[in-house]
Design an enzyme around this catalytic site. Structure first.
Site, PDB file in Angstrom:
ATOM      1  N   HIS A   1      32.732  59.919  34.521  1.00  0.00           N
ATOM      2  CA  HIS A   1      32.341  58.564  34.928  1.00  0.00           C
ATOM      3  C   HIS A   1      33.528  57.617  34.990  1.00  0.00           C
ATOM      4  CE1 HIS A   1      29.569  55.703  36.142  1.00  0.00           C
ATOM      5  NE2 HIS A   1      28.826  55.538  35.066  1.00  0.00           N
TER       6      HIS A   1
ATOM      7  N   ASP B   1      31.594  57.016  40.213  1.00  0.00           N
ATOM      8  CA  ASP B   1      30.480  56.118  39.896  1.00  0.00           C
ATOM      9  C   ASP B   1      29.151  56.832  40.134  1.00  0.00           C
ATOM     10  OD1 ASP B   1      32.234  54.079  39.236  1.00  0.00           O
ATOM     11  OD2 ASP B   1      32.295  53.322  41.303  1.00  0.00           O
TER      12      ASP B   1
END
Length: 472
Positions: free
Chosen positions: A443, A447
């Site tokens: 992450h 995204d």
């Protein structure tokens, strides 16, 4: 008088010069010796200088500085072997097997086991031992045909390239032979066994009697005012005879380290989706015979998911990228890593330039790498690199999981088992072969939007493979 002596000395020097051409060799202090071969004998002449001065012989003249006396001492010896190196027959007969080069990033390994023992016959290039490294298992082969005479290392030792682990005799001389007397001596006689069996109970009974005498009775404990023994409050471990302690293999330790580093480094997040396998399974059923006839391999489901992952990586190139310090490295090639479970541990061979492969080439390469991984013959180069990993836990019956990223990649796709479930299609509830998909991603780089779009693209391609033909 002096001139006559010098002429005789010059003649002797010329003989020495003809017998040995080259620089004279010093023998001791102030002595020079020369040698020349005469038929089956060698004639040696020593010229010892009795003073600290020297003389030079050039042509037929002699220059003295100052005059000295030189005594020539001829000697006769047997023929001398002219080779500068000589080996005994034993040294020439025995060769040693050494640990080979194991890879650029591997400096040592563990001697897992010997495939041969002293006295066994081996052929040239036949494996005699296995070296276990962090990534692969490497065979140590015999440099020549012969008989193993001695093992120079022990199983479990840490070895480096070049370390010798076994001695091999080409002629088979010096090989150990089992002695019948030693085997008989190693087995105890029936009378001794009987004596041992008879004496053992007596020792046990004696020990139990002594322990019973040492342990005080409850009445004695109360009379002496001693506190009772504390009762165990924690669950007791099982007896030692029901436990086994086995050292971790280097491969298992390496996998554990990398997976823990992945958890400590990456911001792991997993997103899920489900895919209807009807059309892909139908495509496989319709063309499986023609596919085998042309490509020589069976058409599996794995090639369909590899092609779908390639399409998704081209649509979302950030999933194929990686963080390097403060930079992001985008890669314009796609190397798909395929996780393969083996009896020795998890290995991840790589499909190089998978974007250039068709279904047949992908299936062939997967089969080849899977066989090598299973029999332990896969090389380090075949597992190095990789930009994206696919793990198929469905072959073991896994319904759902959250796979862990294989560093230094940024994402991994988890496939699972196919289960018929009731699905709503066109307003009707019908049974469909469904599979859960899981995408674990870093992450920090990817995204949620890119991750969901990526997984959705795989779902669309698998459910309708015609998209690959039209590139839509």
């Amino acid at each position: 008088m002096i001139w006559g002596v010098l002429r005789r000395r010059v003649a002797s020097s010329q003989v020495l010069g003809q017998a040995w051409r080259g620089s004279p060799k010093v023998s001791g202090s102030g002595c020079y010796h020369t040698a020349r071969k005469e038929s089956s004998f060698v004639r040696k002449e020593f010229a010892c200088v009795q003073s600290s001065s020297y003389h030079t012989v050039l042509g037929g003249h002699v220059y003295t500085k100052p005059i000295r006396e030189v005594n020539a001492i001829p000697q006769t010896e047997s023929v001398i072997r002219l080779r500068s190196r000589s080996f005994s027959s034993d040294n020439e007969d025995v060769v040693e097997a050494a640990v080979p080069f194991m890879g650029e990033s591997i400096t040592d390994g563990t001697l897992a086991n010997f495939l041969k023992k002293p006295g066994d016959r081996v052929e040239a290039d036949e494996p005699i031992a296995q070296i276990e490294t962090d990534k692969v298992t490497i065979d140590v082969v015999s440099p020549a045909a012969g008989v193993i005479t001695k093992l120079l290392a022990n199983e479990g030792d840490t070895v480096e390239p070049g370390i010798k682990i076994a001695a091999i005799s080409k002629s088979g001389e010096g090989a150990p032979k089992a002695a019948p007397l030693e085997q008989a001596a190693s087995q105890p006689s029936p009378s001794k066994e009987k004596e041992h069996v008879e004496t053992q109970p007596s020792k046990t009974e004696t020990a139990s009697v002594k322990e019973a005498k040492k342990e005080p009775s409850p009445l004695q404990t109360k009379s002496k005012g001693l506190p009772p023994p504390p009762k165990p409050t924690e669950p007791q471990l099982p007896p030692r005879d029901r436990e086994r302690r086995v050292p971790m293999t280097r491969l298992r330790k390496r996998v554990a380290t990398r997976l823990k580093d992945s958890q400590n480094t990456f911001a792991l997040l997993t997103t899920f989706n489900e895919v209807d396998m009807t059309n892909l399974m139908q495509l496989r059923s319709d063309y499986k015979e023609a596919f085998v006839e042309k490509h020589g391999v069976k058409l599996g489901l794995m090639s369909g998911f590899v092609k779908a992952a390639i399409s998704a990586l081209q649509y979302q190139p950030v999933v194929n990228a990686v963080i390097d310090g403060d930079d992001i490295i985008y890669r314009d090639y796609i190397d798909i890593s395929i996780a393969v479970g083996t009896p020795k541990g998890l290995v991840v061979p790589v499909l190089r330039n998978a974007e250039r492969m068709n279904f047949g080439e992908i299936e062939k390469e997967i089969n080849t790498l899977a066989k090598k991984a299973t029999d332990g013959s896969i090389s380090i180069d075949e597992m190095a690199g990789g930009t994206f990993t696919i793990s198929n836990g469905g072959v073991y019956g896994s319904l759902l999981s959250t796979p862990i990223i294989n560093p230094p990649q940024s994402a991994i796709l988890g496939m699972h088992s196919i289960v018929n479930r009731p699905m709503v299609v066109g307003g009707n509830v019908v049974p469909r072969p469904m599979m859960y998909l899981a995408l674990t991603y870093d992450h920090r780089l990817i995204d949620g939007r890119e991750a969901v779009f990526f997984l959705r693209r795989i779902k669309d391609v698998v459910e309708d493979p015609r998209r690959l033909l039209l590139d839509v």
